[in-house]
Design a protein around this motif. Structure first.
Motif, PDB file in Angstrom:
ATOM      1  N   GLN A 219       0.820  -1.216   0.000  1.00 49.81           N
ATOM      2  CA  GLN A 219       0.000   0.000   0.000  1.00 49.81           C
ATOM      3  C   GLN A 219       0.854   1.266   0.000  1.00 49.81           C
ATOM      4  O   GLN A 219       0.420   2.309  -0.470  1.00 49.81           O
ATOM      5  N   LEU A 220       2.081   1.162   0.542  1.00 49.34           N
ATOM      6  CA  LEU A 220       2.944   2.341   0.644  1.00 49.34           C
ATOM      7  C   LEU A 220       4.398   1.922   0.469  1.00 49.34           C
ATOM      8  O   LEU A 220       4.849   0.960   1.079  1.00 49.34           O
ATOM      9  N   GLN A 230      10.287   5.706  -7.698  1.00 53.24           N
ATOM     10  CA  GLN A 230       8.892   6.125  -7.780  1.00 53.24           C
ATOM     11  C   GLN A 230       8.185   5.511  -8.980  1.00 53.24           C
ATOM     12  O   GLN A 230       7.103   4.932  -8.856  1.00 53.24           O
ATOM     13  N   GLU A 234       5.234   2.604  -8.951  1.00 52.06           N
ATOM     14  CA  GLU A 234       3.903   2.873  -9.513  1.00 52.06           C
ATOM     15  C   GLU A 234       3.487   1.774 -10.488  1.00 52.06           C
ATOM     16  O   GLU A 234       2.322   1.375 -10.527  1.00 52.06           O
ATOM     17  N   SER A 241       0.871   3.903  -2.819  1.00 47.59           N
ATOM     18  CA  SER A 241       1.355   5.288  -2.762  1.00 47.59           C
ATOM     19  C   SER A 241       2.861   5.287  -2.520  1.00 47.59           C
ATOM     20  O   SER A 241       3.429   4.296  -2.064  1.00 47.59           O
ATOM     21  N   TRP A 242       3.485   6.419  -2.820  1.00 46.39           N
ATOM     22  CA  TRP A 242       4.910   6.583  -2.551  1.00 46.39           C
ATOM     23  C   TRP A 242       5.108   7.666  -1.512  1.00 46.39           C
ATOM     24  O   TRP A 242       4.488   8.733  -1.584  1.00 46.39           O
ATOM     25  N   GLN A 243       5.945   7.392  -0.516  1.00 45.45           N
ATOM     26  CA  GLN A 243       6.253   8.353   0.538  1.00 45.45           C
ATOM     27  C   GLN A 243       7.717   8.741   0.455  1.00 45.45           C
ATOM     28  O   GLN A 243       8.599   7.888   0.522  1.00 45.45           O
ATOM     29  N   GLY A 304       4.607  13.519  -2.533  1.00 48.55           N
ATOM     30  CA  GLY A 304       5.001  12.304  -1.828  1.00 48.55           C
ATOM     31  C   GLY A 304       5.296  12.494  -0.356  1.00 48.55           C
ATOM     32  O   GLY A 304       5.598  11.530   0.355  1.00 48.55           O
ATOM     33  N   SER A 307       1.811  11.273   1.886  1.00 48.65           N
ATOM     34  CA  SER A 307       1.151   9.974   1.712  1.00 48.65           C
ATOM     35  C   SER A 307       0.929   9.237   3.028  1.00 48.65           C
ATOM     36  O   SER A 307      -0.095   8.568   3.214  1.00 48.65           O
TER      37      SER A 307
END
Length: 375
Positions: A219-220, A230, A234, A241-243, A304, A307
């Motif tokens: 999820q992250l 990134q 994706e 998501s990307w943090q 980012g 997130s």
């Protein structure tokens, strides 16, 4: 080992008595192992003998009752091996292998004998180094190719650099470590690779391999600001998501800020993280103050940086940085420092993999890292 003396020790001092009991028992275990490996008892005359005794070497072992000093048997013909030192034996073998392989290839001679002797091995031939490498390589490969059996909602990525010999040159390469938090809240080391670049193609290959081994539920993805990560994340983890690691973001911003103003900017970033509007205002202030590059850095990473706020609030502190895997890389650096320059990539991966296996055992059998909502 006198049972009556051990009982008296225990009655007078339980902790010291237990330490003496453990010491005596483990020494007896190693004597039994020595008997099996030598094929004969000490001084026994028999054609079945495979090795001759060569005294003992003191070896420390930390236990819950304190540090004990054990007497490790030595052989003349080959190194004595024992299960007494358990989980750390693998790392020690990998470390010795890297040091001696470096020595045999002329990379380094500094403190080689002292280090090898400290680890309980008086001499190693090229053949024994080769056998050791084969055994370790099999274990490390099995670890990196094992199935991923639980869903991993949170994925962390970070790198550290090492010097490797390449013919007559010394080159710097990165070891990329991928770790995750499982859906039961425990951490797990998922993989590692050596690379001289971090482009999208590299990360796509690594993420694809993780998916093939059974990685699900991402999820992250938390990492530094490499665009390759990134884009690859994706594509590999649809819906994730990307943090951007806040620590890496702060470092990137400060590279374009004069030293005399850095403390003020750090405080501003700390206050702004977690608030998109405040981050944009800080970027505008920096731009107005003439620090356009610093402002552009915040704006580039802004999508980012927020997130982690979409996930349970108690998880936020763990999800906003790559600290979890950075601590792993610091431990890798600490425990590989003695080698200096590695003779080749295989030696580096062998030692790094062995250490990561130990860290993973601590993680999956230790304390839960996060309390997941479903619980």
């Amino acid at each position: 080992m006198d049972p009556l003396a051990l009982i008296e020790d225990y009655l007078s001092d339980q902790e010291n008595g237990m330490k003496n009991l453990i010491t005596g028992f483990l020494n007896q275990v190693m004597l039994a192992e020595a008997l099996q490996q030598a094929g004969a008892a000490q001084y026994e005359r028999t054609d079945a003998r495979k090795a001759h005794r060569n005294g003992y070497k003191d070896r420390s072992l930390k236990t819950r009752y304190g540090e004990t000093i054990l007497r490790k048997p030595q052989f003349r013909e080959f190194p004595f091996e024992t299960q007494v030192f358990g989980r750390y034996a693998r790392v020690e073998k990998a470390l010795v292998n890297a040091i001696v392989e470096s020595y045999l290839q002329g990379v380094s001679t500094r403190k080689i004998q002292e280090i090898v002797s400290h680890l309980g091995i008086d001499q190693l031939s090229p053949a024994s180094v080769s056998r050791m490498a084969k055994n370790l390589d099999d274990q490390v490969q099995a670890f990196f190719l094992r199935p991923i059996e639980q869903a991993i909602p949170y994925l962390f990525v970070d790198a550290s650099s090492y010097k490797i010999r390449d013919g007559a040159r010394y080159v710097t390469k990165a070891v990329l470590v991928v770790a995750g938090v499982r859906d039961d809240g425990y951490r797990e080391i998922l993989g590692a690779r050596i690379t001289d670049c971090e482009n999208e193609e590299f990360w796509s290959g690594m993420f694809e391999e993780l998916n093939e081994r059974g990685l699900t539920g991402v999820q992250l993805v938390v990492s530094d600001g490499h665009t390759g990560i990134q884009k690859a994340a994706e594509a590999a983890f649809l819906g994730a998501s990307w943090q951007m690691c806040q620590v890496h973001c702060t470092r990137a911003v400060l590279r374009n800020i004069p030293r005399k103003h850095q403390k003020e900017v750090v405080e501003g970033l700390k206050e702004a993280y977690g608030n998109e509007q405040r981050l944009q205002e800080l970027a505008d202030d920096l731009n107005a103050g003439g620090y356009r590059k610093a402002a552009n850095t915040i704006e580039r990473f802004l999508p980012g940086l927020m997130s982690y706020t979409a996930f349970p609030k108690p998880h936020g502190k763990r999800l906003r940085t790559t600290n979890m895997v950075e601590r792993v890389n610091r431990e890798l650096k600490r425990r590989t420092k003695v080698v200096g320059v590695f003779p080749n990539e295989e030696s580096l991966l062998r030692l790094v993999g062995s250490i990561l296996m130990d860290i993973n055992e601590e993680w999956v059998t230790g304390r839960r890292y996060l309390t997941m909502e479903k619980e």
